[in-house]
Design a protein around this motif. Structure first.
Motif, PDB file in Angstrom:
ATOM      1  N   ILE A 272     -28.927  74.403 -24.597  1.00 24.56           N
ATOM      2  CA  ILE A 272     -28.842  73.168 -23.796  1.00 24.56           C
ATOM      3  C   ILE A 272     -27.432  72.994 -23.236  1.00 24.56           C
ATOM      4  CG2 ILE A 272     -28.911  70.641 -23.916  1.00 24.56           C
ATOM      5  CD1 ILE A 272     -31.168  70.966 -26.015  1.00 24.56           C
ATOM      6  N   SER A 273     -26.410  73.198 -24.079  1.00 28.54           N
ATOM      7  CA  SER A 273     -25.019  73.040 -23.640  1.00 28.54           C
ATOM      8  C   SER A 273     -24.689  74.021 -22.523  1.00 28.54           C
ATOM      9  CB  SER A 273     -24.065  73.248 -24.822  1.00 28.54           C
ATOM     10  OG  SER A 273     -24.335  72.327 -25.864  1.00 28.54           O
ATOM     11  N   SER A 274     -25.135  75.267 -22.672  1.00 29.47           N
ATOM     12  CA  SER A 274     -24.851  76.284 -21.658  1.00 29.47           C
ATOM     13  C   SER A 274     -25.561  75.982 -20.339  1.00 29.47           C
ATOM     14  CB  SER A 274     -25.269  77.669 -22.163  1.00 29.47           C
ATOM     15  OG  SER A 274     -24.565  78.006 -23.349  1.00 29.47           O
ATOM     16  N   VAL A 275     -26.795  75.481 -20.433  1.00 34.24           N
ATOM     17  CA  VAL A 275     -27.545  75.140 -19.222  1.00 34.24           C
ATOM     18  C   VAL A 275     -26.851  74.006 -18.466  1.00 34.24           C
ATOM     19  CG1 VAL A 275     -29.697  74.105 -18.381  1.00 34.24           C
ATOM     20  CG2 VAL A 275     -29.776  75.972 -20.034  1.00 34.24           C
ATOM     21  N   VAL A 276     -26.359  72.985 -19.204  1.00 36.63           N
ATOM     22  CA  VAL A 276     -25.656  71.869 -18.561  1.00 36.63           C
ATOM     23  C   VAL A 276     -24.386  72.374 -17.871  1.00 36.63           C
ATOM     24  CG1 VAL A 276     -24.408  69.700 -18.955  1.00 36.63           C
ATOM     25  CG2 VAL A 276     -26.578  70.128 -20.133  1.00 36.63           C
ATOM     26  N   ALA A 277     -23.622  73.226 -18.578  1.00 36.24           N
ATOM     27  CA  ALA A 277     -22.391  73.772 -17.989  1.00 36.24           C
ATOM     28  C   ALA A 277     -22.702  74.603 -16.750  1.00 36.24           C
ATOM     29  CB  ALA A 277     -21.643  74.617 -19.023  1.00 36.24           C
ATOM     30  N   ALA A 278     -23.741  75.433 -16.829  1.00 39.47           N
ATOM     31  CA  ALA A 278     -24.124  76.251 -15.671  1.00 39.47           C
ATOM     32  C   ALA A 278     -24.575  75.368 -14.511  1.00 39.47           C
ATOM     33  CB  ALA A 278     -25.242  77.220 -16.059  1.00 39.47           C
ATOM     34  N   GLY A 279     -25.264  74.269 -14.839  1.00 38.29           N
ATOM     35  CA  GLY A 279     -25.706  73.348 -13.796  1.00 38.29           C
ATOM     36  C   GLY A 279     -24.531  72.719 -13.054  1.00 38.29           C
ATOM     37  N   PHE A 280     -23.503  72.297 -13.805  1.00 39.47           N
ATOM     38  CA  PHE A 280     -22.322  71.721 -13.164  1.00 39.47           C
ATOM     39  C   PHE A 280     -21.571  72.774 -12.363  1.00 39.47           C
ATOM     40  CE2 PHE A 280     -22.869  67.973 -15.750  1.00 39.47           C
ATOM     41  CZ  PHE A 280     -22.259  66.973 -15.015  1.00 39.47           C
ATOM     42  N   MET A 281     -21.543  74.006 -12.866  1.00 37.24           N
ATOM     43  CA  MET A 281     -20.871  75.082 -12.137  1.00 37.24           C
ATOM     44  C   MET A 281     -21.562  75.319 -10.785  1.00 37.24           C
ATOM     45  SD  MET A 281     -20.471  79.095 -13.208  1.00 37.24           S
ATOM     46  CE  MET A 281     -22.230  79.379 -12.964  1.00 37.24           C
ATOM     47  N   LEU A 282     -22.887  75.396 -10.799  1.00 34.81           N
ATOM     48  CA  LEU A 282     -23.627  75.635  -9.558  1.00 34.81           C
ATOM     49  C   LEU A 282     -23.495  74.451  -8.609  1.00 34.81           C
ATOM     50  CD1 LEU A 282     -26.859  77.290 -11.004  1.00 34.81           C
ATOM     51  CD2 LEU A 282     -24.978  78.409  -9.794  1.00 34.81           C
ATOM     52  N   ALA A 290     -14.550  70.772  -6.791  1.00 37.37           N
ATOM     53  CA  ALA A 290     -13.694  71.626  -7.617  1.00 37.37           C
ATOM     54  C   ALA A 290     -13.693  71.197  -9.073  1.00 37.37           C
ATOM     55  CB  ALA A 290     -12.268  71.615  -7.067  1.00 37.37           C
ATOM     56  N   ILE A 291     -13.753  69.885  -9.337  1.00 37.76           N
ATOM     57  CA  ILE A 291     -13.715  69.390 -10.714  1.00 37.76           C
ATOM     58  C   ILE A 291     -14.959  69.841 -11.474  1.00 37.76           C
ATOM     59  CG2 ILE A 291     -13.718  67.322 -12.155  1.00 37.76           C
ATOM     60  CD1 ILE A 291     -12.102  65.929  -9.989  1.00 37.76           C
ATOM     61  N   ALA A 292     -16.143  69.626 -10.882  1.00 36.54           N
ATOM     62  CA  ALA A 292     -17.391  70.034 -11.527  1.00 36.54           C
ATOM     63  C   ALA A 292     -17.433  71.551 -11.710  1.00 36.54           C
ATOM     64  CB  ALA A 292     -18.589  69.566 -10.709  1.00 36.54           C
ATOM     65  N   ARG A 293     -16.984  72.284 -10.684  1.00 36.74           N
ATOM     66  CA  ARG A 293     -17.007  73.744 -10.756  1.00 36.74           C
ATOM     67  C   ARG A 293     -16.126  74.269 -11.889  1.00 36.74           C
ATOM     68  NH1 ARG A 293     -14.963  74.859  -5.885  1.00 36.74           N
ATOM     69  NH2 ARG A 293     -12.864  75.179  -6.677  1.00 36.74           N
ATOM     70  N   GLU A 294     -14.908  73.751 -11.977  1.00 34.79           N
ATOM     71  CA  GLU A 294     -13.982  74.259 -12.990  1.00 34.79           C
ATOM     72  C   GLU A 294     -14.398  73.859 -14.399  1.00 34.79           C
ATOM     73  OE1 GLU A 294     -10.101  73.050 -11.782  1.00 34.79           O
ATOM     74  OE2 GLU A 294     -10.201  74.159  -9.887  1.00 34.79           O
ATOM     75  N   PHE A 295     -14.898  72.633 -14.564  1.00 31.37           N
ATOM     76  CA  PHE A 295     -15.409  72.222 -15.875  1.00 31.37           C
ATOM     77  C   PHE A 295     -16.589  73.100 -16.271  1.00 31.37           C
ATOM     78  CE2 PHE A 295     -12.889  68.358 -15.925  1.00 31.37           C
ATOM     79  CZ  PHE A 295     -12.778  68.072 -17.285  1.00 31.37           C
ATOM     80  N   ILE A 297     -17.485  76.182 -15.250  1.00 29.19           N
ATOM     81  CA  ILE A 297     -17.102  77.567 -15.555  1.00 29.19           C
ATOM     82  C   ILE A 297     -16.368  77.646 -16.885  1.00 29.19           C
ATOM     83  CG2 ILE A 297     -15.626  79.472 -14.827  1.00 29.19           C
ATOM     84  CD1 ILE A 297     -16.235  78.675 -11.922  1.00 29.19           C
ATOM     85  N   THR A 298     -15.388  76.756 -17.088  1.00 29.27           N
ATOM     86  CA  THR A 298     -14.574  76.797 -18.304  1.00 29.27           C
ATOM     87  C   THR A 298     -15.421  76.594 -19.549  1.00 29.27           C
ATOM     88  OG1 THR A 298     -12.644  75.944 -17.105  1.00 29.27           O
ATOM     89  CG2 THR A 298     -12.620  75.749 -19.502  1.00 29.27           C
ATOM     90  N   PHE A 299     -16.255  75.556 -19.551  1.00 30.90           N
ATOM     91  CA  PHE A 299     -17.025  75.256 -20.756  1.00 30.90           C
ATOM     92  C   PHE A 299     -18.205  76.201 -20.938  1.00 30.90           C
ATOM     93  CE2 PHE A 299     -14.507  71.425 -20.816  1.00 30.90           C
ATOM     94  CZ  PHE A 299     -14.362  71.176 -22.187  1.00 30.90           C
ATOM     95  N   LEU A 300     -18.719  76.769 -19.866  1.00 23.46           N
ATOM     96  CA  LEU A 300     -19.761  77.784 -20.035  1.00 23.46           C
ATOM     97  C   LEU A 300     -19.196  78.973 -20.801  1.00 23.46           C
ATOM     98  CD1 LEU A 300     -22.603  78.846 -19.476  1.00 23.46           C
ATOM     99  CD2 LEU A 300     -21.773  79.730 -17.282  1.00 23.46           C
ATOM    100  N   ILE A 301     -17.989  79.390 -20.454  1.00 24.81           N
ATOM    101  CA  ILE A 301     -17.333  80.486 -21.175  1.00 24.81           C
ATOM    102  C   ILE A 301     -17.077  80.089 -22.627  1.00 24.81           C
ATOM    103  CG2 ILE A 301     -15.203  81.839 -21.326  1.00 24.81           C
ATOM    104  CD1 ILE A 301     -15.085  81.744 -18.256  1.00 24.81           C
ATOM    105  N   ILE A 302     -16.587  78.863 -22.845  1.00 23.08           N
ATOM    106  CA  ILE A 302     -16.317  78.391 -24.210  1.00 23.08           C
ATOM    107  C   ILE A 302     -17.604  78.369 -25.031  1.00 23.08           C
ATOM    108  CG2 ILE A 302     -15.653  76.368 -25.574  1.00 23.08           C
ATOM    109  CD1 ILE A 302     -13.598  75.730 -23.403  1.00 23.08           C
ATOM    110  N   PRO A 360     -17.713  77.136   0.560  1.00 21.17           N
ATOM    111  CA  PRO A 360     -17.665  77.433  -0.863  1.00 21.17           C
ATOM    112  C   PRO A 360     -17.842  78.918  -1.120  1.00 21.17           C
ATOM    113  CG  PRO A 360     -19.159  75.596  -0.380  1.00 21.17           C
ATOM    114  CD  PRO A 360     -18.798  76.231   0.924  1.00 21.17           C
ATOM    115  N   ILE A 361     -17.178  79.379  -2.151  1.00 22.39           N
ATOM    116  CA  ILE A 361     -17.270  80.792  -2.519  1.00 22.39           C
ATOM    117  C   ILE A 361     -18.184  80.929  -3.706  1.00 22.39           C
ATOM    118  CG2 ILE A 361     -15.957  82.762  -3.372  1.00 22.39           C
ATOM    119  CD1 ILE A 361     -13.545  81.616  -1.919  1.00 22.39           C
ATOM    120  N   SER A 362     -19.210  81.717  -3.581  1.00 26.62           N
ATOM    121  CA  SER A 362     -20.161  81.883  -4.686  1.00 26.62           C
ATOM    122  C   SER A 362     -19.593  82.826  -5.732  1.00 26.62           C
ATOM    123  CB  SER A 362     -21.485  82.438  -4.144  1.00 26.62           C
ATOM    124  OG  SER A 362     -22.358  82.742  -5.191  1.00 26.62           O
ATOM    125  N   ALA A 363     -19.840  82.450  -6.998  1.00 30.03           N
ATOM    126  CA  ALA A 363     -19.401  83.314  -8.097  1.00 30.03           C
ATOM    127  C   ALA A 363     -20.391  84.431  -8.321  1.00 30.03           C
ATOM    128  CB  ALA A 363     -19.265  82.495  -9.371  1.00 30.03           C
TER     129      ALA A 363
END
Length: 363
Positions: A272-282, A290-295, A297-302, A360-363
């Motif tokens: 669930i946590s990873s899905v939420v982080a991925a959702g904010f990244m997308l 930029a704020i949603a994207r960086e949060f 990406i950062t927390f998905l990795i964490i 926007p640049i896609s990851a």
């Protein structure tokens, strides 16, 4: 007068000017004039000033702590022990009012001294907290309802932040709001493990969602414009840190119960946590947030690496374990380098002002 910029900004300008000169948008003389219009700063004095003032406050607090250990000072404090709480509260309020007035006046007279002005305001915030704490002791009837003091702090800091246009004080209002929410839900349940079936991390997930939602709802209000980004960031911090704790502890109320659980039984919280982080990244990538994207990406990795350590540390050969870690970070670095180079090329092809430069640049 020449513009003083840092090395990274200088490299970008040099590349842009070279690009414009190469494609005939600037002649050689114009390019030289532009290159001569700025200098590279030798040292980041602003950052040094910022850190110096914060270190000064920390060292000042340490100095005060060592002062009160002195025997003479301890004896003097014992005499002050019987000073009425209301007197201490009033003195703290006077000190806070003076520091806020002094800091506000300095902001008008010497606005360039940003960090020293903020240090004065910060000290005023501490005296305000002291005032509210001793005011609570003055009217304490033994009920133990200290969450009301945090709620009072929210209104006091919120009013001061609005009146003084201070993002620093608004930050304390948001921290006080979170403190009130956590302690109030604990007080209402007599400090039981659950509130409406939720442990503390799960409660603060909802709290973070409320703050993020509030930042979206209120961002069009003129009075809220100064505090919009800060509320958004603090709300995301509450949300993602709580999700991270949930990915480790799940909705378990105490450590004794958690120790008896097999971590594999809590795997869905990590998902669930990873899905939420991925959702904010997308969302950040698609909307150029930029704020949603960086949060995200950062927390998905964490989250992913937290799960990796939880599930594989005890069951994997350590050579293989760290080898996988090294390979994964190398792949992340390689991908990040590609994105950075792509972004750099886009900036060169579409300099500032070009309508395509915000793609926007896609990851």
């Amino acid at each position: 007068m020449k513009l003083h910029i840092d090395k990274q900004e200088s490299e970008f300008l040099n590349s842009a000017i070279t690009h414009w000169e190469k494609h005939g948008q600037l002649n050689k003389e114009q390019a030289e004039i532009l290159r001569d219009s700025y200098d590279v700063k030798g040292f980041d004095w602003m950052r040094l000033a910022k850190y110096s003032f914060w270190i000064a406050l920390i060292c000042g607090g340490a100095s005060f702590a060592f002062l009160i250990v002195n025997d003479a000072v301890v004896n003097w404090l014992k005499q002050l022990y019987y000073t009425p709480d209301v007197i201490i509260s009033i003195i703290s309020a006077i000190m806070a009012a003076f520091l806020f007035y002094f800091g506000r006046r300095r902001e008008r007279l010497v606005p360039e001294k940003v960090f020293s002005n903020e240090a004065i305001i910060f000290t005023g915030v501490l005296f305000t907290a002291c005032c509210i704490a001793y005011l609570g002791k003055t009217f304490d009837n033994g009920s133990g309802n200290f969450p009301m003091l945090f709620l009072l702090s929210v209104f006091v800091y919120g009013f001061l932040a609005w009146r003084m246009d201070s993002r620093l004080i608004w930050l304390f209002a948001l921290v006080s709001l979170g403190s009130w929410f956590g302690t109030e839900t604990g007080y209402q349940t007599h400090w039981a493990d659950y509130f409406l079936g939720m442990n503390y991390p799960l409660r603060f997930v909802l709290f973070g969602v409320v703050l993020v939602t509030a930042s979206f709802v209120l961002r069009k209000r003129r009075w809220f414009a100064l505090f919009d980004d800060q509320t958004y960031v603090v709300g995301l911090l509450y949300l993602f840190l709580s999700l991270w704790l949930l990915s480790i502890f799940g909705n378990i109320g105490n450590l004794d119960t958690w120790i008896r659980f097999n971590q594999f039984q809590l795997f869905y919280w990590g998902i669930i946590s990873s899905v939420v982080a991925a959702g904010f990244m997308l969302y950040g990538l698609k909307s150029n947030d930029a704020i949603a994207r960086e949060f995200g990406i950062t927390f998905l990795i964490i989250y992913l690496y937290t799960q990796y350590f939880e599930y594989f540390w005890d069951h994997t050969n350590k050579t293989l374990f760290f080898g996988i870690l090294a390979l994964s970070f190398w792949l992340i670095g390689r991908k990040a380098e590609k994105i950075w180079n792509l972004k750099k090329r886009q900036e060169h092809d579409h300099p500032a002002g070009d309508e395509h430069s915000n793609t926007p640049i896609s990851a």
